[in-house]
Design a protein around this motif. Structure first.
Motif, PDB file in Angstrom:
ATOM      1  N   CYS A  39      14.999 -15.678  47.543  1.00 44.10           N
ATOM      2  CA  CYS A  39      13.991 -15.647  46.465  1.00 44.10           C
ATOM      3  C   CYS A  39      12.562 -15.524  47.005  1.00 44.10           C
ATOM      4  O   CYS A  39      12.280 -15.881  48.148  1.00 44.10           O
ATOM      5  CB  CYS A  39      14.117 -16.889  45.599  1.00 44.10           C
ATOM      6  SG  CYS A  39      13.654 -18.411  46.430  1.00 44.10           S
ATOM      7  N   ASP A  40      11.679 -15.022  46.154  1.00 43.49           N
ATOM      8  CA  ASP A  40      10.238 -15.027  46.483  1.00 43.49           C
ATOM      9  C   ASP A  40       9.629 -16.393  46.180  1.00 43.49           C
ATOM     10  O   ASP A  40       8.721 -16.833  46.865  1.00 43.49           O
ATOM     11  CB  ASP A  40       9.489 -13.979  45.635  1.00 43.49           C
ATOM     12  CG  ASP A  40       9.929 -12.566  45.951  1.00 43.49           C
ATOM     13  OD1 ASP A  40      10.160 -12.263  47.138  1.00 43.49           O
ATOM     14  OD2 ASP A  40      10.039 -11.757  45.000  1.00 43.49           O
ATOM     15  N   LEU A 126       5.497 -16.517  34.306  1.00 43.48           N
ATOM     16  CA  LEU A 126       6.297 -15.686  35.222  1.00 43.48           C
ATOM     17  C   LEU A 126       5.591 -14.361  35.512  1.00 43.48           C
ATOM     18  O   LEU A 126       5.656 -13.845  36.634  1.00 43.48           O
ATOM     19  CB  LEU A 126       7.695 -15.431  34.634  1.00 43.48           C
ATOM     20  CG  LEU A 126       8.614 -16.657  34.552  1.00 43.48           C
ATOM     21  CD1 LEU A 126       9.947 -16.283  33.910  1.00 43.48           C
ATOM     22  CD2 LEU A 126       8.863 -17.275  35.937  1.00 43.48           C
ATOM     23  N   GLU A 127       4.909 -13.823  34.505  1.00 46.74           N
ATOM     24  CA  GLU A 127       4.141 -12.580  34.739  1.00 46.74           C
ATOM     25  C   GLU A 127       3.039 -12.819  35.761  1.00 46.74           C
ATOM     26  O   GLU A 127       2.787 -11.975  36.622  1.00 46.74           O
ATOM     27  CB  GLU A 127       3.511 -12.084  33.432  1.00 46.74           C
ATOM     28  CG  GLU A 127       4.458 -11.267  32.578  1.00 46.74           C
ATOM     29  CD  GLU A 127       3.950 -11.098  31.154  1.00 46.74           C
ATOM     30  OE1 GLU A 127       2.726 -11.212  30.923  1.00 46.74           O
ATOM     31  OE2 GLU A 127       4.796 -10.871  30.260  1.00 46.74           O
ATOM     32  N   ALA A 130       4.610 -12.901  39.120  1.00 45.59           N
ATOM     33  CA  ALA A 130       4.973 -11.535  39.543  1.00 45.59           C
ATOM     34  C   ALA A 130       3.744 -10.780  40.048  1.00 45.59           C
ATOM     35  O   ALA A 130       3.820 -10.025  41.022  1.00 45.59           O
ATOM     36  CB  ALA A 130       5.639 -10.790  38.387  1.00 45.59           C
ATOM     37  N   GLN A 135       8.232 -11.943  42.439  1.00 45.44           N
ATOM     38  CA  GLN A 135       9.000 -11.329  41.345  1.00 45.44           C
ATOM     39  C   GLN A 135      10.396 -11.919  41.199  1.00 45.44           C
ATOM     40  O   GLN A 135      10.931 -12.025  40.108  1.00 45.44           O
ATOM     41  CB  GLN A 135       9.105  -9.824  41.576  1.00 45.44           C
ATOM     42  CG  GLN A 135       7.923  -9.101  40.981  1.00 45.44           C
ATOM     43  CD  GLN A 135       7.409  -8.010  41.877  1.00 45.44           C
ATOM     44  OE1 GLN A 135       7.768  -7.928  43.052  1.00 45.44           O
ATOM     45  NE2 GLN A 135       6.579  -7.154  41.332  1.00 45.44           N
ATOM     46  N   HIS A 136      10.974 -12.241  42.346  1.00 43.03           N
ATOM     47  CA  HIS A 136      12.339 -12.758  42.342  1.00 43.03           C
ATOM     48  C   HIS A 136      12.266 -14.290  42.376  1.00 43.03           C
ATOM     49  O   HIS A 136      12.009 -14.883  43.413  1.00 43.03           O
ATOM     50  CB  HIS A 136      13.066 -12.215  43.580  1.00 43.03           C
ATOM     51  CG  HIS A 136      14.504 -12.557  43.615  1.00 43.03           C
ATOM     52  ND1 HIS A 136      15.436 -11.798  44.260  1.00 43.03           N
ATOM     53  CD2 HIS A 136      15.184 -13.587  43.088  1.00 43.03           C
ATOM     54  CE1 HIS A 136      16.619 -12.360  44.122  1.00 43.03           C
ATOM     55  NE2 HIS A 136      16.492 -13.444  43.421  1.00 43.03           N
ATOM     56  N   VAL A 137      12.450 -14.880  41.203  1.00 39.27           N
ATOM     57  CA  VAL A 137      12.249 -16.328  41.068  1.00 39.27           C
ATOM     58  C   VAL A 137      13.596 -17.034  40.918  1.00 39.27           C
ATOM     59  O   VAL A 137      14.432 -16.641  40.098  1.00 39.27           O
ATOM     60  CB  VAL A 137      11.342 -16.636  39.845  1.00 39.27           C
ATOM     61  CG1 VAL A 137      11.180 -18.132  39.647  1.00 39.27           C
ATOM     62  CG2 VAL A 137       9.979 -15.968  40.014  1.00 39.27           C
TER      63      VAL A 137
END
Ligand SMILES: NC(=O)c1ccc[n+]([C@@H]2O[C@H](COP(=O)([O-])OP(=O)(O)OC[C@H]3O[C@@H](n4cnc5c(N)ncnc54)[C@H](OP(=O)(O)O)[C@@H]3O)[C@@H](O)[C@H]2O)c1
Length: 208
Positions: A39-40, A126-127, A130, A135-137
């Motif tokens: 994940c990021d 979340l935006e 990103a 982006q990858h949560v």
């Protein structure tokens, strides 16, 4: 992309004696480590962060090397969701974090040593993540954060480990909060481990 990971007993308990450790065996831990590797950002509710023994997200050398080889940053970034901002800045997972952590909050204020991102809806939060390249949560819970995320229909993937255990009465479910309409999910895989643990992956089936 939002991925959620939970472990539950067969009778749906989210914890044993207030912690998820009593539900988690070697197979679940293996998956837990792999999901963190990929994940990021690691998203966690402040209640879980306070209750569970969160440690700095350093990862072992093998997973760090894998991340770099696969175009990710060396470490995932910790993101704690809190309304109260009742978070100890000296908590090791914050104070010794390899990358500056983020507090995602609808409130005014800040936690020393962490960046603050304010949100009105979790979708907006979340935006904003990103936009920072996160982006990858991966969300590790807990139940109230999960309920808020499904409330806004933001969950793309769900990893659920069923532990071969009847925990008995007393514990809550993996989801809590304000009721909302059901979200249909599609099974992607189901792996049965030798110790009886069932590892399930579902993805959101949108439009239904
Ligand atoms: N079985 C598993 O896989 C698993 C996974 C995770 C947790 N758990 C268990 O779950 C329990 C802890 O969970 P919990 O009930 O405390 O739930 P939680 O969702 O971890 O934490 C709730 C807190 O997170 C913050 N929060 C959640 N949603 C928010 C939103 N939409 N906006 C702003 N803040 C929000 C708030 O923090 P503030 O109070 O700071 O405002 C809220 O009080 C523990 O027993 C833990 O072991 C189990």
């Amino acid at each position: 992309m939002l991925r959620v990971n939970f472990v539950s007993s067969l009778d749906g308990a989210v914890a044993v004696d207030g912690l998820s450790a009593g539900l988690s065996g070697e197979e679940d831990k293996k998956q837990f480590r792999l999901l963190r590797r990929d994940c990021d950002a690691l998203l966690v509710g402040a209640g879980t962060f306070r209750a569970e023994n969160y440690r700095p997200l350093t990862l072992d050398a093998q997973r760090r090397a894998w991340r770099l080889e696969n175009g990710l940053t060396e470490y995932p970034r910790l993101v704690v969701v809190s309304r109260s901002l009742n978070l100890d800045p000296n908590h090791p997972a914050l104070a010794q974090a390899p990358v500056r952590p983020i507090i995602l909050t609808p409130s005014e204020g800040a936690v020393a040593g962490a960046d603050t991102i304010r949100f009105t809806t979790l979708a907006q939060g979340l935006e904003k993540l990103a936009a920072l390249g996160l982006q990858h949560v991966l969300c590790e819970g807990g139940p109230y954060l999960f309920g808020a995320l499904t409330g806004e229909d933001l969950v793309d993937e769900m990893y659920l480990t069923l532990s071969p255990l009847l925990a008995g009465p007393g514990s809550g479910r993996i989801i809590e909060g304000t009721p909302h309409e059901p979200r249909r999910m599609r099974l992607v895989h189901a792996n049965a481990a030798e110790d009886g643990t069932l590892l399930l992956k579902y993805e959101r089936q949108r439009g239904s």
